[in-house]
Scaffold this motif. Sequence first.
Motif, PDB file in Angstrom:
ATOM      1  N   VAL A   1      -9.672  15.421  -2.645  1.00  0.00           N
ATOM      2  CA  VAL A   1     -10.041  14.343  -3.557  1.00  0.00           C
ATOM      3  C   VAL A   1      -8.750  13.671  -3.959  1.00  0.00           C
ATOM      4  CG1 VAL A   1     -11.014  13.752  -5.803  1.00  0.00           C
ATOM      5  CG2 VAL A   1     -12.115  15.496  -4.391  1.00  0.00           C
ATOM      6  N   THR A   2      -8.705  12.352  -3.815  1.00  0.00           N
ATOM      7  CA  THR A   2      -7.559  11.584  -4.267  1.00  0.00           C
ATOM      8  C   THR A   2      -8.069  10.482  -5.183  1.00  0.00           C
ATOM      9  OG1 THR A   2      -7.612  10.046  -2.390  1.00  0.00           O
ATOM     10  CG2 THR A   2      -6.248  12.027  -2.152  1.00  0.00           C
ATOM     11  N   TRP A   3      -7.144   9.814  -5.820  1.00  0.00           N
ATOM     12  CA  TRP A   3      -7.462   8.725  -6.747  1.00  0.00           C
ATOM     13  C   TRP A   3      -6.664   7.507  -6.324  1.00  0.00           C
ATOM     14  CZ3 TRP A   3     -11.163   9.427 -10.386  1.00  0.00           C
ATOM     15  CH2 TRP A   3     -11.611  10.745 -10.534  1.00  0.00           C
ATOM     16  N   ASN A   4      -7.369   6.433  -6.001  1.00  0.00           N
ATOM     17  CA  ASN A   4      -6.715   5.194  -5.600  1.00  0.00           C
ATOM     18  C   ASN A   4      -6.762   4.203  -6.748  1.00  0.00           C
ATOM     19  OD1 ASN A   4      -6.806   6.478  -3.143  1.00  0.00           O
ATOM     20  ND2 ASN A   4      -7.775   4.819  -2.052  1.00  0.00           N
ATOM     21  N   VAL A   5      -5.660   3.494  -6.926  1.00  0.00           N
ATOM     22  CA  VAL A   5      -5.600   2.401  -7.897  1.00  0.00           C
ATOM     23  C   VAL A   5      -5.285   1.138  -7.114  1.00  0.00           C
ATOM     24  CG1 VAL A   5      -4.367   1.440  -9.867  1.00  0.00           C
ATOM     25  CG2 VAL A   5      -4.848   3.902  -9.775  1.00  0.00           C
ATOM     26  N   PHE A   6      -6.149   0.139  -7.260  1.00  0.00           N
ATOM     27  CA  PHE A   6      -5.961  -1.140  -6.592  1.00  0.00           C
ATOM     28  C   PHE A   6      -5.762  -2.230  -7.633  1.00  0.00           C
ATOM     29  CE2 PHE A   6      -8.694   1.185  -3.582  1.00  0.00           C
ATOM     30  CZ  PHE A   6      -7.925   1.088  -2.434  1.00  0.00           C
ATOM     31  N   ALA A   7      -4.778  -3.088  -7.413  1.00  0.00           N
ATOM     32  CA  ALA A   7      -4.627  -4.320  -8.194  1.00  0.00           C
ATOM     33  C   ALA A   7      -5.318  -5.406  -7.391  1.00  0.00           C
ATOM     34  CB  ALA A   7      -3.153  -4.651  -8.394  1.00  0.00           C
TER      35      ALA A   7
ATOM     36  N   VAL B   1       5.784   3.101   2.205  1.00  0.00           N
ATOM     37  CA  VAL B   1       5.228   1.875   1.642  1.00  0.00           C
ATOM     38  C   VAL B   1       4.895   0.960   2.817  1.00  0.00           C
ATOM     39  CG1 VAL B   1       5.618  -0.119   0.163  1.00  0.00           C
ATOM     40  CG2 VAL B   1       6.652   2.085  -0.440  1.00  0.00           C
ATOM     41  N   TYR B   2       3.657   0.491   2.839  1.00  0.00           N
ATOM     42  CA  TYR B   2       3.202  -0.420   3.884  1.00  0.00           C
ATOM     43  C   TYR B   2       3.067  -1.793   3.248  1.00  0.00           C
ATOM     44  CZ  TYR B   2       2.402   3.873   6.393  1.00  0.00           C
ATOM     45  OH  TYR B   2       2.580   5.092   7.001  1.00  0.00           O
ATOM     46  N   ARG B   3       3.807  -2.772   3.782  1.00  0.00           N
ATOM     47  CA  ARG B   3       3.864  -4.098   3.162  1.00  0.00           C
ATOM     48  C   ARG B   3       3.185  -5.155   4.021  1.00  0.00           C
ATOM     49  NH1 ARG B   3       8.678  -1.617   1.594  1.00  0.00           N
ATOM     50  NH2 ARG B   3       8.944  -1.628  -0.681  1.00  0.00           N
ATOM     51  N   GLY B   4       2.448  -6.012   3.330  1.00  0.00           N
ATOM     52  CA  GLY B   4       1.828  -7.158   3.983  1.00  0.00           C
ATOM     53  C   GLY B   4       0.726  -6.767   4.952  1.00  0.00           C
ATOM     54  N   HIS B   5       0.207  -7.772   5.622  1.00  0.00           N
ATOM     55  CA  HIS B   5      -0.875  -7.528   6.575  1.00  0.00           C
ATOM     56  C   HIS B   5      -0.431  -6.615   7.707  1.00  0.00           C
ATOM     57  CE1 HIS B   5      -3.278 -11.341   5.290  1.00  0.00           C
ATOM     58  NE2 HIS B   5      -3.387 -10.349   4.434  1.00  0.00           N
ATOM     59  N   ALA B   6       0.804  -6.794   8.175  1.00  0.00           N
ATOM     60  CA  ALA B   6       1.309  -5.947   9.260  1.00  0.00           C
ATOM     61  C   ALA B   6       1.384  -4.492   8.822  1.00  0.00           C
ATOM     62  CB  ALA B   6       2.672  -6.438   9.732  1.00  0.00           C
TER      63      ALA B   6
ATOM     64  N   ALA C   1      -2.159  -4.842  -4.404  1.00  0.00           N
ATOM     65  CA  ALA C   1      -1.398  -3.596  -4.312  1.00  0.00           C
ATOM     66  C   ALA C   1      -2.371  -2.434  -4.385  1.00  0.00           C
ATOM     67  CB  ALA C   1      -0.378  -3.496  -5.448  1.00  0.00           C
ATOM     68  N   GLY C   2      -1.980  -1.344  -3.762  1.00  0.00           N
ATOM     69  CA  GLY C   2      -2.779  -0.133  -3.818  1.00  0.00           C
ATOM     70  C   GLY C   2      -1.878   1.077  -3.792  1.00  0.00           C
ATOM     71  N   ARG C   3      -2.301   2.096  -4.502  1.00  0.00           N
ATOM     72  CA  ARG C   3      -1.530   3.342  -4.529  1.00  0.00           C
ATOM     73  C   ARG C   3      -2.481   4.510  -4.633  1.00  0.00           C
ATOM     74  NH1 ARG C   3       4.006   4.727  -7.730  1.00  0.00           N
ATOM     75  NH2 ARG C   3       4.210   6.805  -6.870  1.00  0.00           N
ATOM     76  N   VAL C   4      -2.145   5.597  -3.934  1.00  0.00           N
ATOM     77  CA  VAL C   4      -2.949   6.811  -3.963  1.00  0.00           C
ATOM     78  C   VAL C   4      -2.245   7.853  -4.813  1.00  0.00           C
ATOM     79  CG1 VAL C   4      -3.980   8.662  -2.588  1.00  0.00           C
ATOM     80  CG2 VAL C   4      -3.832   6.338  -1.656  1.00  0.00           C
ATOM     81  N   TYR C   5      -3.014   8.483  -5.684  1.00  0.00           N
ATOM     82  CA  TYR C   5      -2.527   9.577  -6.519  1.00  0.00           C
ATOM     83  C   TYR C   5      -3.287  10.842  -6.144  1.00  0.00           C
ATOM     84  CZ  TYR C   5      -0.418   5.872  -9.229  1.00  0.00           C
ATOM     85  OH  TYR C   5       0.324   4.786  -9.616  1.00  0.00           O
TER      86      TYR C   5
ATOM     87  N   TRP D   1       0.859  -1.179   0.000  1.00  0.00           N
ATOM     88  CA  TRP D   1       0.000   0.000   0.000  1.00  0.00           C
ATOM     89  C   TRP D   1       0.898   1.233   0.000  1.00  0.00           C
ATOM     90  CZ3 TRP D   1      -4.143   2.255  -1.247  1.00  0.00           C
ATOM     91  CH2 TRP D   1      -4.653   3.367  -0.579  1.00  0.00           C
ATOM     92  N   ARG D   2       0.677   2.107  -0.984  1.00  0.00           N
ATOM     93  CA  ARG D   2       1.480   3.325  -1.122  1.00  0.00           C
ATOM     94  C   ARG D   2       0.560   4.539  -1.080  1.00  0.00           C
ATOM     95  NH1 ARG D   2       6.659   2.259  -3.461  1.00  0.00           N
ATOM     96  NH2 ARG D   2       6.876   0.041  -3.876  1.00  0.00           N
TER      97      ARG D   2
END
Length: 135
Positions: free
Chosen positions: A103-109, A48-53, A117-121, A34-35
């Motif tokens: 307002v942000t834009w999230n993209v999730f795989a 960057v936040y990785r994994g469940h933790a 994966a997820g990222r915020v723009y 998650w970014r």
Amino acid sequence: MASENVEVVRRVFDGFNNGDADAVVELWAPAAEWRPAFIGGGLMEGAVYRGHAGVREFIEIQNETWETVVADPATIRDLGEQALVEVHLSAVGRTSGIPVDRVTWNVFAIRDGKIAAGRVYTTKPEALEAVGLRE
């Protein structure tokens, strides 16, 4: 499949808005990333936040940073293995009392019903470019 992806995304936002880290974590793949974008309060540029933790840590940081925080998925566009989400974010800083409305834009795989994966723009053109689309 399309409606399943939209449902996963909706459930992530529901869990986030309720501060329920367990509900959010169960929707992410174990090796997910998650970014978030830097918008102030509790988020580090380039974090960057990785994994469940990592996902759990992100939720806990938000709960500590904001008196209130609501991320409203105004539109969710299913793109097959990705989802593009327009998010209206409203928050009030826990210590400062300063309101944030963005307002942000999230993209999730999304793979196998989980977010991989997820990222915020911070801008729509950036998010569209990330998923290979134009206005």
